[in-house]
Design a protein around this motif. Structure first.
Motif, PDB file in Angstrom:
ATOM      1  N   ILE A  26       0.854  -1.185   0.000  1.00  0.00           N
ATOM      2  CA  ILE A  26       0.000   0.000   0.000  1.00  0.00           C
ATOM      3  C   ILE A  26       0.893   1.238   0.000  1.00  0.00           C
ATOM      4  O   ILE A  26       1.799   1.358   0.836  1.00  0.00           O
ATOM      5  N   HIS A  27       0.638   2.157  -0.932  1.00  0.00           N
ATOM      6  CA  HIS A  27       1.405   3.400  -1.029  1.00  0.00           C
ATOM      7  C   HIS A  27       0.456   4.583  -1.169  1.00  0.00           C
ATOM      8  O   HIS A  27      -0.739   4.418  -1.435  1.00  0.00           O
ATOM      9  N   GLY A  28       1.015   5.748  -1.038  1.00  0.00           N
ATOM     10  CA  GLY A  28       0.214   6.967  -1.122  1.00  0.00           C
ATOM     11  C   GLY A  28       0.082   7.524  -2.521  1.00  0.00           C
ATOM     12  O   GLY A  28      -0.586   8.544  -2.713  1.00  0.00           O
ATOM     13  N   ASP A  29       0.719   6.889  -3.509  1.00  0.00           N
ATOM     14  CA  ASP A  29       0.618   7.376  -4.891  1.00  0.00           C
ATOM     15  C   ASP A  29       0.943   6.235  -5.845  1.00  0.00           C
ATOM     16  O   ASP A  29       1.284   5.124  -5.426  1.00  0.00           O
ATOM     17  N   GLU A  30       0.836   6.537  -7.127  1.00  0.00           N
ATOM     18  CA  GLU A  30       1.192   5.566  -8.162  1.00  0.00           C
ATOM     19  C   GLU A  30       2.170   6.198  -9.152  1.00  0.00           C
ATOM     20  O   GLU A  30       2.088   5.989 -10.358  1.00  0.00           O
ATOM     21  N   LYS A  31       3.111   6.953  -8.621  1.00  0.00           N
ATOM     22  CA  LYS A  31       4.124   7.586  -9.451  1.00  0.00           C
ATOM     23  C   LYS A  31       5.127   6.565  -9.965  1.00  0.00           C
ATOM     24  O   LYS A  31       5.209   5.433  -9.464  1.00  0.00           O
ATOM     25  N   ALA A  32       5.921   6.999 -10.938  1.00  0.00           N
ATOM     26  CA  ALA A  32       6.837   6.073 -11.604  1.00  0.00           C
ATOM     27  C   ALA A  32       7.861   5.483 -10.641  1.00  0.00           C
ATOM     28  O   ALA A  32       8.126   4.270 -10.662  1.00  0.00           O
TER      29      ALA A  32
END
Length: 318
Positions: free
Chosen positions: A188-194
């Motif tokens: 689980i992360h706070g974004d879906e950046k590269a």
């Protein structure tokens, strides 16, 4: 599978043979074991002609079925089913067959459910499966609304929960699923950046290696920007020695194994029970993944958990 009133199992038949071989009369042994003399003689004949294999239960299916529907008629039933998408009750009068016969024919050919067919073309949907673990890894991201402290609408009710949802943000669940074994890894992360996607891929590869998958050959993703254009994702693939593979635009079926895993993730983890905080839901993810990989029966794996496929890979396409 023995019926509940069976007098003899395979062990009982061996016991019958042993007692008869010791010199005792067949009639006496049959009476002791609660079976008739013809039944006892039947198993003795099978044992004498076939050995130990003759004591195992056989299929009751007849060797020949002379009254089975003609192959040409079955082909006509299948063609109408694929062309017109009609059910047995509609196809029966058209072909002059009972609806039950039509249903048996459709079941025999895997056409008894319309969900098995591609609706525009009528072709049977073919599920694919790679032949060995690590040959193809599916990767995707699932976006989930965060849970405010004290719980959301599932704990407090819809009106009270909706008032507390403002500005809580989203969690991004990054998941990787092995095509052959269905072994899964999520974070689980706070974004879906590269950079987030690239770092996740490296940790997922380490997890697969620790689980027995030595090498990742290809990574399948959708057409999101981090997977198509970013240098961080390309560098991560290069570090693993893996090739990138993209789905066709607007075709989530191609990435279907991780898409199906996302559904399981929601049903058996995210929405399993009301959580009173986001941290509580996050902490429950590890337990879900362990259960999924090591204990949960998977219908595509003949009822076995994914880890069993890693240890005993079997190539098949269904």
């Amino acid at each position: 599978m023995f019926h509940r009133n069976a007098r003899l199992t395979v062990h009982g038949r061996r016991l019958l043979i042993d007692r008869v071989r010791s010199g005792r009369p067949v009639a006496h042994v049959a009476a002791e074991m609660g079976i008739s003399r013809p039944t006892a003689h039947k198993w003795i004949r099978r044992w004498r002609s076939e050995g130990e294999s003759g004591l195992i239960d056989r299929s009751s299916r007849p060797h020949t079925t002379p009254h089975r529907t003609a192959a040409a008629t079955e082909a006509q039933v299948c063609r109408l089913r694929q062309d017109r998408k009609l059910g047995p009750a509609r196809l029966g009068p058209i072909l002059g067959l009972p609806a039950s016969t039509v249903h048996r024919i459709l079941t025999r050919h895997g056409l008894n459910r319309l969900a098995f067919l591609d609706r525009p073309t009528g072709q049977v949907i073919r599920r694919y499966e790679r032949g060995r673990p690590g040959e193809l890894i599916h990767v995707d991201v699932k976006k989930l609304g965060r849970i405010p402290d004290g719980g959301g609408h599932k704990v407090l009710g819809r009106q009270a929960g909706r008032a507390r949802r403002s500005n809580v943000g989203f969690d991004y669940v990054h998941s990787a699923v092995d095509d052959h074994s269905r072994l899964a890894y999520s974070e689980i992360h706070g974004d879906e950046k590269a950079t987030t996607c690239a770092d996740f891929l490296r940790r997922a590869a380490a997890f697969f290696t620790a689980s027995g998958i030595d090498r990742i050959e290809r990574v399948l993703t959708d057409n999101a920007w981090p997977y198509r254009k970013s240098f961080a994702w390309r560098h991560a693939l290069a570090d693993l020695g893996a090739a990138a593979k993209l789905t066709r635009p607007y075709r989530p079926q191609t990435n279907g194994k991780v898409e199906r895993f996302n559904r399981t993730l929601l049903d058996e983890w995210a929405y399993l029970r009301p959580y009173t905080s986001n941290d509580e839901r996050t902490q429950a993810l590890a337990d879900f993944l362990h259960t999924y990989n090591h204990h949960r029966c998977h219908t595509a794996l003949a009822g076995h958990p994914p880890i069993s496929r890693v240890n005993n890979p079997v190539g098949q396409y269904t």
